[in-house]
Design an enzyme around this catalytic site. Sequence first.
Site, short mmCIF file in Angstrom:
data_model
loop_
_atom_site.label_atom_id
_atom_site.label_comp_id
_atom_site.label_asym_id
_atom_site.label_seq_id
_atom_site.Cartn_x
_atom_site.Cartn_y
_atom_site.Cartn_z
N GLY A 105 -8.36 8.74 9.34
CA GLY A 105 -8.75 8.78 10.75
C GLY A 105 -9.82 9.80 11.10
O GLY A 105 -10.16 9.96 12.26
N LYS B 64 0.88 -1.16 0.00
CA LYS B 64 0.00 0.00 0.00
C LYS B 64 0.92 1.21 0.00
O LYS B 64 1.58 1.51 0.99
CB LYS B 64 -0.91 0.02 1.24
CG LYS B 64 -1.63 1.35 1.40
CD LYS B 64 -2.50 1.42 2.63
CE LYS B 64 -2.79 2.88 2.95
NZ LYS B 64 -3.73 3.05 4.05
N ALA C 51 -9.55 5.19 3.70
CA ALA C 51 -9.54 6.31 4.66
C ALA C 51 -10.84 7.11 4.66
O ALA C 51 -11.45 7.33 3.61
CB ALA C 51 -8.39 7.25 4.43
N GLY C 52 -11.22 7.52 5.84
CA GLY C 52 -12.35 8.42 6.00
C GLY C 52 -13.62 7.79 6.54
O GLY C 52 -14.49 8.49 7.04
N ASN D 189 -9.17 1.46 9.17
CA ASN D 189 -8.47 1.08 10.39
C ASN D 189 -9.13 1.72 11.61
O ASN D 189 -9.74 1.07 12.45
CB ASN D 189 -6.99 1.46 10.29
CG ASN D 189 -6.12 0.90 11.42
OD1 ASN D 189 -4.94 0.70 11.24
ND2 ASN D 189 -6.67 0.62 12.59
N THR D 190 -9.07 3.07 11.65
CA THR D 190 -9.55 3.78 12.84
C THR D 190 -11.03 3.52 13.13
O THR D 190 -11.41 3.42 14.30
CB THR D 190 -9.32 5.29 12.67
OG1 THR D 190 -7.96 5.49 12.26
CG2 THR D 190 -9.55 6.04 13.96
#
Lengths: 260, 66
Positions: free
Chosen positions: A163, A102, A189-190, A211-212
């Site tokens: 995040g 990535k 992301a987001g 992830n977050t």
Amino acid sequence: MALENDKLIIAGREFSSRLMVGTGKYASFQQMAQALEVSGAEIITVAVRRVNISDRTKESLLDYIDPKRYTLLPNTAGCYTADDAVRTCRLAREAGLSDFVKLEVLGDEKTLFPDNEELLKAAKILVKDGFTVLPYTSDDVIMCRKLEDIGCAAVMPLGAPIGSGLGIRNPYNIRIIMETVKVPVIVDAGVGSASDAAIAMELGCDGVLMNTAIAGAQDPIAMAEAMKLAIIAGRLSYKAGRIPRKLYANASSPIEGLLA
Amino acid sequence: MLVMLNGEQTNIKENCTVVQLLEQLHIGRERVAVEVNRDIVPKAAYDSHTLADGDKIEIVHFVGGG
């Protein structure tokens, strides 16, 4: 189920799950391992960092991840130049013996937005070097086309800053990217909640990386399951073909036979 | 001899090979990558690659990340 033969194919490799998850920010390795399991993800991201030389008592991430079960996707998080990113990818390949990376080249610490100029530079070098490159990029159609043209195996436009949990801020761009490139489009992301993930999938994206949203949830294990279901629901909804949006009502019950 | 190991000045045995250094540090060779003076040392060369005074050595592994 309708999705039985609906595989995600990246660089010739087949995956059943369209959810990719990160391994950062969990309270413990145990919690991370459980979240991964519940999420059903087959591709998981990891970061490349220096081994702690002075304290060797700490457990290692890979003690909790079965490399036969998961495809590791090392990232270049924290890299701000093409050179640093390429160096990190080469180290990752040596440590993991896989060509999947990535690629992220950041431009700014506050937004963590990609530096697309450096990203393209790094991607060219890595593709030539035999890597399977999955680049984290802005939700920019032209950029995604360029990344595809130089041989990236997928494009991973951001839904919102890393995040941030703001969701898919520009669904129209994501949609146009999807219609423009032939390689898989993975929103990276987001995402903040399950509905965000479902929206990405309903737009027709091939997958979502997060992830977050999972690790930072009050109950990461429950959120991992929510995300798994949202990805499936969103994909099914996309495949099923939604009704057109209409401004006014359209009755579901027949008009005929109404009591006079 | 003095080397720069993961950014820290470190004293290691003279004529130490990469595999000896990893053993000394209790680091398994399978899950790491080693770079000496910006060049990756392939795993197959861990036994033969002898480190030199002043070498800049990086030993990296995978950690949690997104």
